[in-house]
Design an enzyme around this catalytic site. Structure first.
Site, mmCIF file in Angstrom:
data_model
loop_
_atom_site.group_PDB
_atom_site.id
_atom_site.type_symbol
_atom_site.label_atom_id
_atom_site.label_comp_id
_atom_site.label_asym_id
_atom_site.label_seq_id
_atom_site.Cartn_x
_atom_site.Cartn_y
_atom_site.Cartn_z
ATOM 1 N N PHE A 164 0.820 -1.274 -0.111
ATOM 2 C CA PHE A 164 -0.020 -0.079 0.055
ATOM 3 C C PHE A 164 1.006 1.240 -0.038
ATOM 4 O O PHE A 164 0.459 2.302 0.379
ATOM 5 C CB PHE A 164 -0.936 -0.081 1.161
ATOM 6 C CG PHE A 164 -1.739 -1.103 1.468
ATOM 7 C CD1 PHE A 164 -2.620 -1.464 0.285
ATOM 8 C CD2 PHE A 164 -1.622 -2.163 2.252
ATOM 9 C CE1 PHE A 164 -3.455 -2.770 0.416
ATOM 10 C CE2 PHE A 164 -2.267 -3.449 2.541
ATOM 11 C CZ PHE A 164 -3.280 -3.710 1.412
ATOM 12 N N GLY A 217 0.102 -8.741 -4.297
ATOM 13 C CA GLY A 217 -1.495 -9.141 -3.867
ATOM 14 C C GLY A 217 -2.163 -8.477 -4.902
ATOM 15 O O GLY A 217 -3.359 -8.645 -5.235
ATOM 16 N N GLY A 261 3.568 0.951 -8.059
ATOM 17 C CA GLY A 261 3.023 1.947 -7.411
ATOM 18 C C GLY A 261 2.368 2.973 -8.239
ATOM 19 O O GLY A 261 2.401 3.195 -9.322
ATOM 20 N N ASN A 277 -7.428 -8.053 -16.688
ATOM 21 C CA ASN A 277 -8.247 -9.353 -16.056
ATOM 22 C C ASN A 277 -9.567 -8.816 -15.363
ATOM 23 O O ASN A 277 -9.247 -8.285 -14.313
ATOM 24 C CB ASN A 277 -7.108 -9.919 -14.865
ATOM 25 C CG ASN A 277 -7.730 -11.119 -14.499
ATOM 26 O OD1 ASN A 277 -8.685 -11.533 -14.609
ATOM 27 N ND2 ASN A 277 -6.631 -11.963 -13.857
ATOM 28 N N LYS A 328 -11.443 -10.363 -13.336
ATOM 29 C CA LYS A 328 -11.449 -10.921 -11.947
ATOM 30 C C LYS A 328 -10.803 -10.379 -11.162
ATOM 31 O O LYS A 328 -10.932 -9.850 -9.968
ATOM 32 C CB LYS A 328 -11.222 -12.430 -12.113
ATOM 33 C CG LYS A 328 -11.509 -12.987 -10.739
ATOM 34 C CD LYS A 328 -11.266 -14.652 -10.989
ATOM 35 C CE LYS A 328 -11.628 -15.294 -9.454
ATOM 36 N NZ LYS A 328 -11.442 -16.963 -9.620
ATOM 37 N N GLN A 362 -9.557 -5.821 -6.937
ATOM 38 C CA GLN A 362 -8.682 -4.633 -6.799
ATOM 39 C C GLN A 362 -9.535 -3.470 -6.371
ATOM 40 O O GLN A 362 -9.532 -2.898 -5.471
ATOM 41 C CB GLN A 362 -7.856 -4.093 -7.901
ATOM 42 C CG GLN A 362 -6.516 -4.882 -8.220
ATOM 43 C CD GLN A 362 -5.611 -4.461 -7.016
ATOM 44 O OE1 GLN A 362 -5.637 -4.595 -5.831
ATOM 45 N NE2 GLN A 362 -4.370 -3.728 -7.431
ATOM 46 N N GLY A 395 -4.973 1.148 -14.903
ATOM 47 C CA GLY A 395 -4.680 0.677 -13.508
ATOM 48 C C GLY A 395 -6.156 0.674 -12.702
ATOM 49 O O GLY A 395 -6.780 1.617 -12.771
ATOM 50 N N GLY A 401 -5.411 -0.237 -9.080
ATOM 51 C CA GLY A 401 -5.030 -0.357 -7.714
ATOM 52 C C GLY A 401 -5.475 0.570 -6.443
ATOM 53 O O GLY A 401 -5.750 0.186 -5.417
ATOM 54 N N GLU A 402 -5.721 1.946 -6.964
ATOM 55 C CA GLU A 402 -6.075 2.815 -5.961
ATOM 56 C C GLU A 402 -7.398 3.503 -6.099
ATOM 57 O O GLU A 402 -7.953 3.852 -5.254
ATOM 58 C CB GLU A 402 -4.924 3.929 -6.024
ATOM 59 C CG GLU A 402 -3.529 3.537 -5.186
ATOM 60 C CD GLU A 402 -2.454 4.266 -5.736
ATOM 61 O OE1 GLU A 402 -1.683 5.002 -4.918
ATOM 62 O OE2 GLU A 402 -1.966 4.023 -6.719
HETATM 63 MO MO1 MOS Z 1 0.994 3.111 -3.903
HETATM 64 S S1 MOS Z 1 0.450 4.302 -2.244
HETATM 65 O O1 MOS Z 1 1.375 4.356 -4.853
HETATM 66 O O2 MOS Z 1 2.000 1.896 -3.599
#
Ligand code: MOS
Length: 709
Positions: free
Chosen positions: A242, A469, A507, A602, A604, A609, A673, A675-676
Site C-alpha cells: 500500500f 497481491g 506504485g 483481467n 476478476k 482490486q 490501472g 490499484g488505487e
Molecule cells: Mo501506492 S500508495 O502508489 O503504492
C-alpha cells in the site's frame, strides 16, 4: 487473435499463496542465519544518555549489539527518486537523538529470534527527555514544500487560477466546511522483514519485499558503496504494501549493515507494534473546502486547503489537494497545502496518498452543496464535469465519468431516493443512500521484460517487476499468452529479482500500464528471433533443431502523449447504510461501483482490486485511526486488534461494473490501472449516506459510534 485479455482468470500464484509455498522476505532459510531484533525508543523526544550494551551482551545467545556508538559506516544515497531513495533521510542510529516514540535506537543479534527479542526488550537505556508534540491541533503549520506527485514531478502546494475571493463574493450559493481525517496505518498482512546475506564483503543478496526492485537495488548499492551489480534483491512475493514497501526503511539499512559487520546471514522482522512507528503511516489531515455556484448550480469558485503532518526527520506532505483540479470545472480555483512537524514516525504513501483524504473533503462538500441547492448530487456532478485537467491544462484522453454516474445510479435505483434526510426506514432502522465520485491519475513508467520459448512448448517471462497481491503474475501471463497465441497455463512468470530486466515500479497504480506493453514487445521480439509467425512454429523449429531456446528482450516507455493529454481514471460509488440510532450501530448494506479504468486485462483481478480499495475505504470511513498519546507520544494502537480494519461481517456484497473504452493514447493496450481508484470516494459516499439516514453531517473520520449518538 485469441481472446484472453479482458477475461476472468484466477490468479496463477493463488495456489502457492494458499498452500504456503510462496516464499516471503523472512522465509528464506539460509545456513548460519542469525536473528536481529530492534531496540526502540521508549520516549518520543530527547537524547539517549546511555545504552548498557555490556548488560545486553550478557543476555543468553546474544552475538552482537549495534547502537549509535558502533553503527557501521553507511553512505548517504542520492535520494533523487530515480537512482536511489530511502523513506527516512536520517540514517539509522545516526546519533543519540530521539525524534519519535518507537524510533529504532539499536539492534540486538542473537542465535534465535526469541533470545534476540528478550535481550532487546530488557535493554537498559537511559534518556534525557525533551517536550513532546504529537497533537496536530497544537502544531505550527507552514506552507508545504513541493511534493513528489503527478507525472512524477515535484509540485507546489499553492495554486490559483482566476480570483477566488471576488467570485465567491458574487456567488448565488456557497458552502464552506472543515473536514478532518485521523492518522492511518498501511497495515499490510506481511510485516516488514528481510534477510541480508553477504557472500563476500562486497556482494550482498537481500531478500526483502519491495514495490520497486531495481530502485531498491540501486539504493542499497549507494548506501553500502557498492557497484549496483553487487546487490541482488529477491522479492518474489509481497504480502501487501500500500505504498510502504517502495524504498528501504531504517530497519532494512540497519539489517544489511549489521550482516556485513558480522559476515553472517541476518534476519530482521519488524513487529506489528514496531510497524506503527517505523514503516510509515498516512498523516492525519484537516481540510477546508469552500464551494460557490451561480443560480444554476454551476461552480464558479472552489477553494481547497489542507494541513498535514510529518516527522522531524523527513518531509512528507499528504497531497490532499492534488485531486481537486481534476474533478470539477471552475474558473476560479484556489489550492493551499500546509505542513507541521510532530514527534511521530515518518508518514508516507498509503493507497491513493493525498487523493483519498482529499476526496473525502471535496466529495463531502459537494454533497453539502447539493443539499443546499436542493439538487440531486448526481446531477450536480454531471453539471460540473470538466473535460480538462485544470492545473496541467490538458484535455483528458478518455473520460467516461458521466457513464459511471448514470450506470451506477441506474444499477442502484438511485431515482427512488427520497430527497429528505431521515425519510427512509426499514426494519425499524434508518436507511440512508449516499454517493460520491472516484478518480485517480493514469501513471505509466518504463519497463523491460525477457521472454524465452522452450522446446517443451512453454514460454517464460522474466522481469524484476513484483506482485504485492495486485495480480501482476496473472496479468503478465495473460498478456504473453494473448500475444503468443498460447494458453495461460503455458506461460511461466518469474518476477521480483533484480537479476532480471527492469520491470519498473508497482506504485501509483501503474504496474500493468507500465509492464504489459513491454511484455507484448518482448513476445513479438522472440517470435522475430525465432523467425516464426506463431509460438507453435517456434516450438517446432526448436524441436527440429535441438536448440535450447529462443530468447528476446522487449521494452516499452511513455512517449510524448503526456504533453498532449491528461490521463485519469474515473468512477462512482453508491451505497446504502442502515443505522440503529439507539445503539449507534451503523452497517453498510449495499454497494454499487462503476469504474472507467480504460481496458481491463483481467476482469476478476481488477474487480478484486476495486473491491479491496472499497473495503479499505470503508475502513477509513468507519474504523481506522491511530492516535498518539499526548504525554508519552506512543501510538495508542499497537496491533491488528487495537487498530480496527473491516472484517467480512462489516462488508456487504460489492457490485463492480467497468465502463469506458481502451485508453489508446495512453499505451498500446489502453490500460490505466485499478490499484488505487477503488478507495477514492468511498469515505464520502458513506458519510453522505449517513447524512441522508440520520441528518447528521459527520465531517471527522472515522465515523465511530460516538459520533452517531
Ligand atoms: Mo501506492 S500508495 O502508489 O503504492
Amino acid at each position: 487473435m485469441s481472446q484472453i485479455i479482458g477475461t476472468a482468470v484466477s490468479r496463477t500464484d493463488g495456489r502457492a499463496k494458499v498452500t504456503g509455498t510462496a516464499t516471503y522476505g523472512a522465509e528464506h532459510p539460509l545456513p548460519g542465519l542469525v536473528h536481529g531484533y530492534l531496540i526502540t525508543a521508549q520516549i518520543a523526544h530527547g537524547r539517549i544518555l546511555n545504552i548498557d550494551t555490556a548488560a545486553i551482551e550478557r543476555s543468553p545467545g546474544v552475538i552482537a549489539v549495534f547502537t549509535h556508538d558502533n553503527m557501521p559506516r553507511v553512505f548517504t544515497p542520492a535520494n533523487d527518486w530515480a537512482s536511489a531513495q530511502i523513506y527516512e533521510t536520517r540514517l539509522p542510529l545516526a546519533d543519540d537523538r530521539v525524534h519519535y516514540a518507537g524510533q529504532i535506537i539499536g539492534l540486538v543479534v542473537a542465535d534465535t529470534f526469541e533470545r534476540a527479542r528478550d535481550a532487546a526488550h530488557s535493554a537498559p537505556v537511559e534518556y534525557q527527555t525533551d517536550s513532546v508534540l504529537v497533537e496536530a491541533d497544537n502544531a505550527t503549520y507552514e506552507d508545504s514544500p513541493p511534493w513528489f506527485g503527478e507525472d512524477f514531478q515535484f509540485q507546489e502546494g499553492a495554486f490559483e487560477t482566476g480570483d477566488f475571493a471576488a467570485a465567491r463574493a458574487g456567488a448565488a450559493t456557497a458552502v464552506e466546511a472543515t473536514y478532518t481525517t485521523e492518522a492511518e496505518l498501511n497495515s499490510p498482512m506481511e510485516p516488514h522483514a528481510l534477510v541480508a546475506h553477504w557472500q563476500t564483503n562486497d556482494a550482498v543478496t537481500i531478500y526483502e519485499p519491495t514495490q520497486w526492485v531495481r530502485l531498491s537495488q540501486g539504493t542499497y548499492a549507494q548506501l553500502f558503496g557498492l557497484p549496483t551489480e553487487r546487490v541482488r534483491i529477491v522479492s518474489p512475493y509481497v504480502g501487501g504494501a500500500f505504498g510502504a514497501k517502495a524504498f528501504p526503511w531504517p530497519h532494512g539499512i540497519l539489517c544489511v549493515a549489521a550482516a556485513r559487520e558480522l559476515q553472517r546471514p541476518l534476519k530482521v522482522v519488524v513487529s506489528r507494534r514496531q510497524m506503527t512507528a517505523n514503516t510509515g503511516h498516512r498523516s492525519q489531515t484537516a481540510q477546508t473546502v469552500r464551494l460557490a455556484t451561480d443560480e444554476t448550480g454551476q461552480l464558479i469558485a472552489l477553494e481547497h486547503t489542507a494541513r498535514t503532518c510529518t516527522s522531524p526527520v523527513e518531509v512528507f506532505s499528504e497531497p490532499c489537494t492534488a485531486v481537486t483540479p481534476v474533478m470539477y470545472a471552475t474558473p476560479n480555483l484556489k489550492l493551499g497545502q500546509e505542513l507541521a512537524v510532530l514527534n511521530v514516525g515518518t508518514p508516507t504513501f498509503m493507497r491513493a496518498p493525498g487523493e483519498a483524504p482529499g476526496m473525502f473533503a471535496l466529495e463531502s462538500a459537494m454533497d453539502e452543496l447539493a443539499w443546499e441547492l436542493g439538487l440531486d448530487p448526481v446531477e450536480l456532478r454531471l453539471r460540473n464535469e470538466t473535460s480538462a485537467h485544470q492545473r496541467r491544462k490538458r484535455p483528458f484522453s478518455a473520460k467516461n465519468f458521466a457513464a459511471c454516474l448514470r450506470t451506477g445510479a441506474e444499477q442502484f435505483g438511485w431515482g427512488q431516493r427520497q430527497m429528505q434526510p431521515r425519510s427512509q426506514q426499514r426494519d425499524n432502522l434508518l436507511v440512508g443512500w449516499g454517493m460520491a465520485a472516484a478518480t485517480f491519475p493514469g501513471y505509466r513508467g518504463s519497463a523491460e521484460a525477457k521472454v524465452r520459448l522452450l522446446p517443451d512448448e512453454t514460454a517464460h517471462v522474466l522481469t524484476s517487476a513484483n506482485d504485492m497481491g495486485t495480480g501482476s503474475y496473472t496479468v503478465i501471463a495473460m498478456t504473453a499468452a494473448e500475444t503468443l497465441g498460447l494458453p495461460v497455463e503455458s506461460i511461466q512468470v518469474e518476477i521480483g529479482d533484480s537479476l532480471m530486466p527492469d520491470g519498473g515500479l508497482a506504485g501509483g497504480s501503474q504496474m500493468t500500464a507500465t509492464l504489459a506493453p513491454a511484455v507484448v514487445n518482448a513476445c513479438q521480439a522472440v517470435l522475430e528471433a525465432a523467425n516464426a509467425e506463431t509460438a507453435q512454429q517456434a516450438f517446432a523449429s526448436l524441436q527440429a533443431s535441438g536448440r535450447a531456446s529462443y530468447e528476446a528482450t522487449g521494452s516499452a516507455a511513455p512517449g510524448e502523449e503526456g504533453t498532449q493529454f491528461a490521463f485519469q481514471s474515473w468512477g462512482a460509488h453508491f451505497c446504502e447504510v442502515m443505522v440503529d440510532e439507539e445503539i449507534a450501530r451503523l452497517r453498510i448494506t449495499r454497494w454499487v461501483s462503476v469504474m472507467d479504468v480504460g481496458r481491463v486485462v483481467n476482469t476478476k483481478a481488477a474487480t478484486s482490486q476495486i473491491r479491496g480499495g472499497i473495503i479499505m475505504g470503508i475502513g477509513s470511513a468507519l474504523m481506522e485511526e491511530c492516535h498518539f498519546d499526548a504525554a508519552s507520544g506512543h501510538p495508542v494502537v499497537y496491533d491488528l486488534a487495537t487498530y480496527h480494519c473491516p472484517a467480512h461481517a462489516d462488508i456487504p456484497r460489492i457490485e463492480v461494473t467497468f465502463v469506458g473504452e481502451p485508453d489508446l493514447n495512453f499505451n498500446p493496450l489502453g490500460v490505466r490501472g485499478a490499484g488505487e481508484i477503488g478507495i477514492m470516494g468511498v469515505a464520502p459516499a458513506v458519510a453522505n449516506a449517513v447524512y441522508h439516514a440520520t441528518g447528521k453531517r459527520i465531517r471527522n473520520l472515522p465515523i465511530i459510534p460516538d459520533k452517531l449518538i
